[in-house]
Scaffold this motif. Structure first.
Motif, PDB file in Angstrom:
ATOM      1  N   PHE A 297       0.376   5.891  10.162  1.00 32.31           N
ATOM      2  CA  PHE A 297       0.768   4.486  10.219  1.00 32.31           C
ATOM      3  C   PHE A 297       1.757   4.130   9.113  1.00 32.31           C
ATOM      4  O   PHE A 297       2.732   3.404   9.336  1.00 32.31           O
ATOM      5  N   LEU A 298       1.518   4.648   7.913  1.00 34.19           N
ATOM      6  CA  LEU A 298       2.325   4.255   6.762  1.00 34.19           C
ATOM      7  C   LEU A 298       3.619   5.049   6.633  1.00 34.19           C
ATOM      8  O   LEU A 298       4.647   4.495   6.220  1.00 34.19           O
ATOM      9  N   PHE A 299       3.600   6.317   6.968  1.00 40.73           N
ATOM     10  CA  PHE A 299       4.710   7.179   6.576  1.00 40.73           C
ATOM     11  C   PHE A 299       5.481   7.829   7.727  1.00 40.73           C
ATOM     12  O   PHE A 299       6.509   8.457   7.479  1.00 40.73           O
ATOM     13  N   ARG A 300       5.001   7.699   8.963  1.00 38.90           N
ATOM     14  CA  ARG A 300       5.741   8.303  10.067  1.00 38.90           C
ATOM     15  C   ARG A 300       6.389   7.221  10.908  1.00 38.90           C
ATOM     16  O   ARG A 300       5.801   6.164  11.146  1.00 38.90           O
TER      17      ARG A 300
ATOM     18  N   LEU B  29       0.826  -1.200   0.000  1.00 42.34           N
ATOM     19  CA  LEU B  29       0.000   0.000   0.000  1.00 42.34           C
ATOM     20  C   LEU B  29       0.863   1.254   0.000  1.00 42.34           C
ATOM     21  O   LEU B  29       0.588   2.219  -0.725  1.00 42.34           O
ATOM     22  N   LYS B  30       1.920   1.245   0.778  1.00 46.53           N
ATOM     23  CA  LYS B  30       2.805   2.410   0.837  1.00 46.53           C
ATOM     24  C   LYS B  30       3.436   2.686  -0.537  1.00 46.53           C
ATOM     25  O   LYS B  30       3.462   3.837  -1.007  1.00 46.53           O
ATOM     26  N   ARG B  31       3.921   1.624  -1.184  1.00 48.68           N
ATOM     27  CA  ARG B  31       4.534   1.803  -2.506  1.00 48.68           C
ATOM     28  C   ARG B  31       3.517   2.321  -3.529  1.00 48.68           C
ATOM     29  O   ARG B  31       3.838   3.185  -4.363  1.00 48.68           O
ATOM     30  N   ALA B  32       2.288   1.791  -3.481  1.00 43.55           N
ATOM     31  CA  ALA B  32       1.271   2.212  -4.441  1.00 43.55           C
ATOM     32  C   ALA B  32       0.942   3.692  -4.271  1.00 43.55           C
ATOM     33  O   ALA B  32       0.802   4.432  -5.256  1.00 43.55           O
TER      34      ALA B  32
ATOM     35  N   ALA C  64      -8.047   8.600   7.289  1.00 45.21           N
ATOM     36  CA  ALA C  64      -7.030   9.133   6.384  1.00 45.21           C
ATOM     37  C   ALA C  64      -5.828   9.645   7.165  1.00 45.21           C
ATOM     38  O   ALA C  64      -4.673   9.370   6.810  1.00 45.21           O
ATOM     39  N   ASP C  65      -6.083  10.388   8.232  1.00 47.58           N
ATOM     40  CA  ASP C  65      -4.982  10.928   9.042  1.00 47.58           C
ATOM     41  C   ASP C  65      -4.174   9.798   9.679  1.00 47.58           C
ATOM     42  O   ASP C  65      -2.942   9.829   9.684  1.00 47.58           O
ATOM     43  N   GLU C  66      -4.892   8.785  10.206  1.00 45.09           N
ATOM     44  CA  GLU C  66      -4.181   7.708  10.892  1.00 45.09           C
ATOM     45  C   GLU C  66      -3.474   6.773   9.912  1.00 45.09           C
ATOM     46  O   GLU C  66      -2.428   6.218  10.243  1.00 45.09           O
TER      47      GLU C  66
END
Length: 478
Positions: free
Chosen positions: A178-181, A144-147, A172-174
């Protein structure tokens, strides 16, 4: 030219149905991939409309992903009308593919540098339609992060929470956190993300996670395997239950398992287990076959089947017993479809539940035996490597079709679960009897209909009409 087009497309559909680019009994993985790559390039370059329409057929996920990637990479070569139809076909195909396959496709698009507007729209729409994006974030985090990074999307563009969850804005905020921080907040309001956070230090939270994610946390906490499996049981999918051979849940899992997957599971069991569970396994296989047969049950008249359980039906280390599983599943499906059924295994065995790869492939002798029963339909499920003696099956079918049954009173079809990389097609027994690729036994009734195009009598017009009909039904099924 029309006949050449029809032959090329039949060859490609056979390849897209059977080849997974992996090692087979008679060819290496590199040969499979090289052969498949050539076919895709050739068909996409010469028959783009039909190439896209193949997405509506019963092909395997690898080839669906390869078609999708090539269509998106060559968007500039398509007309506006082609792009519109291709977009619908791609969206529908991705909706029925397993999510891990779709995330793998997005990864391949990123590596290939495919990032045009159509690609970004398709990725956005698929991610937005996911039923539980928090689940995807936990289970398929890197995918998901790569996409998102590749298509320049933010979680705000895709967030859509289930009715019982937090608002879209909160999710969306969480998801972004979760994915980028790198640092987690003190608490997530999204329940599954909060379970993931707590699972880092609290064993009880491990059992609120998907099995594949929870397994890593269980190892981190040193939880005993038996304890972990007992408590994670409610989170297991049917396939995970079967893979773990959880006897308590096996009955429920078997009841809903697709026929070919069920046959694969049965063949993975030791012989002693198959004997001990004979009634349970046989009933499950027959129930799956009846579901698949549906309204056609008992409508096929007298059916004789030649089923290949020779040594080559083992397949390979990466596709273990796959050809044999298709034959076993085919046995039970044809039993359900037929009014009278005569199964003839190449080994001479009579018990499909105890099937295992062994011996040579005397297809010719078994075909003679099958024809002696005067069936209405003759079906052969085999990889086509007739070797006891070599070529006898093809000669028997040739003489029989031309001299004994030239009017095609008996329907005869060869169903081949193995792609022959050297021939860019499935291995045929003879030109006098159609050979079609088969991925799952469940596709057998549809393939019997498709087989007429391999005989060269219907031509391009008939094949094109068949593709158009399948595309319409595929898109309307969404």
């Amino acid at each position: 030219m029309d006949r050449l087009t029809a032959e090329d497309m039949v060859m490609f559909v056979n390849a897209a149905t059977t080849s997974t680019g992996q090692r087979e009994f008679h060819s290496r993985a590199a040969e499979q991939r090289a052969s498949l790559e050539f076919l895709h390039e050739y068909v996409a370059g010469n028959y783009r409309d039909l190439y896209a329409a193949v997405l509506a057929l019963d092909i395997n996920d690898l080839n669906a992903a390869l078609i999708t990637r090539r269509l998106l990479a060559t968007s500039a070569e398509a007309t506006p009308d082609q792009r519109a139809l291709e977009g619908r076909l791609i969206a529908r195909r991705l909706a029925v593919m397993p999510p891990q396959r779709v995330y793998d496709l997005f990864r391949d698009l990123r590596r290939a540098g495919v990032n045009n507007r159509r690609t970004r729209a398709i990725v956005r729409d698929w991610l937005s339609a996911r039923p539980d994006q928090a689940f995807d974030a936990v289970k398929y985090r890197q995918g998901l992060k790569r996409a998102l990074r590749h298509t320049h999307l933010t979680p705000t563009r895709i967030a859509r929470t289930p009715a019982a969850g937090p608002t879209d804005a909160v999710l969306a905020d969480e998801l972004g956190t979760f994915l980028f921080r790198t640092a987690s907040p003190a608490r997530f309001r999204t329940p599954l993300l909060e379970s993931w956070r707590r699972a880092h230090y609290e064993q009880a939270a491990v059992y609120d996670l998907p099995y594949t994610v929870a397994e890593g946390f269980a190892a981190k906490h040193g939880i005993a395997r038996s304890t972990f499996l007992a408590k994670i049981k409610p989170n297991l999918t049917r396939l995970e239950s079967l893979r773990l051979r959880d006897s308590a849940d096996t009955g429920t899992a078997l009841a809903a398992m697709p026929l070919t997957r069920l046959a694969t599971y049965v063949l993975s069991l030791p012989f002693a287990d198959r004997v001990d569970r004979r009634t349970e396994l046989t009933d499950a296989l027959r129930a799956a076959a009846r579901r698949t047969a549906g309204r056609n049950a008992g409508q096929w008249g007298r059916v004789a089947a030649v089923l290949d359980d020779s040594f080559s039906s083992y397949g390979s280390g990466v596709k273990r017993r796959r050809p044999l599983a298709v034959a076993v599943a085919g046995h039970f499906l044809l039993e359900a479809l037929a009014a009278e059924f005569v199964p003839l295994w190449t080994s001479g065995a009579t018990d499909p539940l105890m099937a295992h790869p062994r011996g040579a492939t005397p297809l010719g002798h078994r075909i003679l035996d099958a024809l002696s029963h005067e069936p209405d339909r003759l079906l052969i499920i085999s990889d086509g490597w007739d070797n006891a003696p070599p070529g006898l099956a093809g000669e028997v079918l040739r003489v029989w079709r031309r001299n004994v049954d030239p009017a095609n009173r008996v329907s005869a079809i060869h169903l081949n679960p193995v792609y022959d990389a050297g021939d860019y097609d499935v291995k045929r027994l003879t030109r006098d009897v159609p050979s079609v690729g088969i991925r799952n036994a469940e596709d057998l009734p549809t393939l019997v209909e498709f087989a007429r195009f391999t005989e060269g009598r219907t031509g391009y017009a008939g094949l094109s009409a068949h593709f158009t009909d399948r595309v319409t039904r595929f898109l309307e099924s969404s």
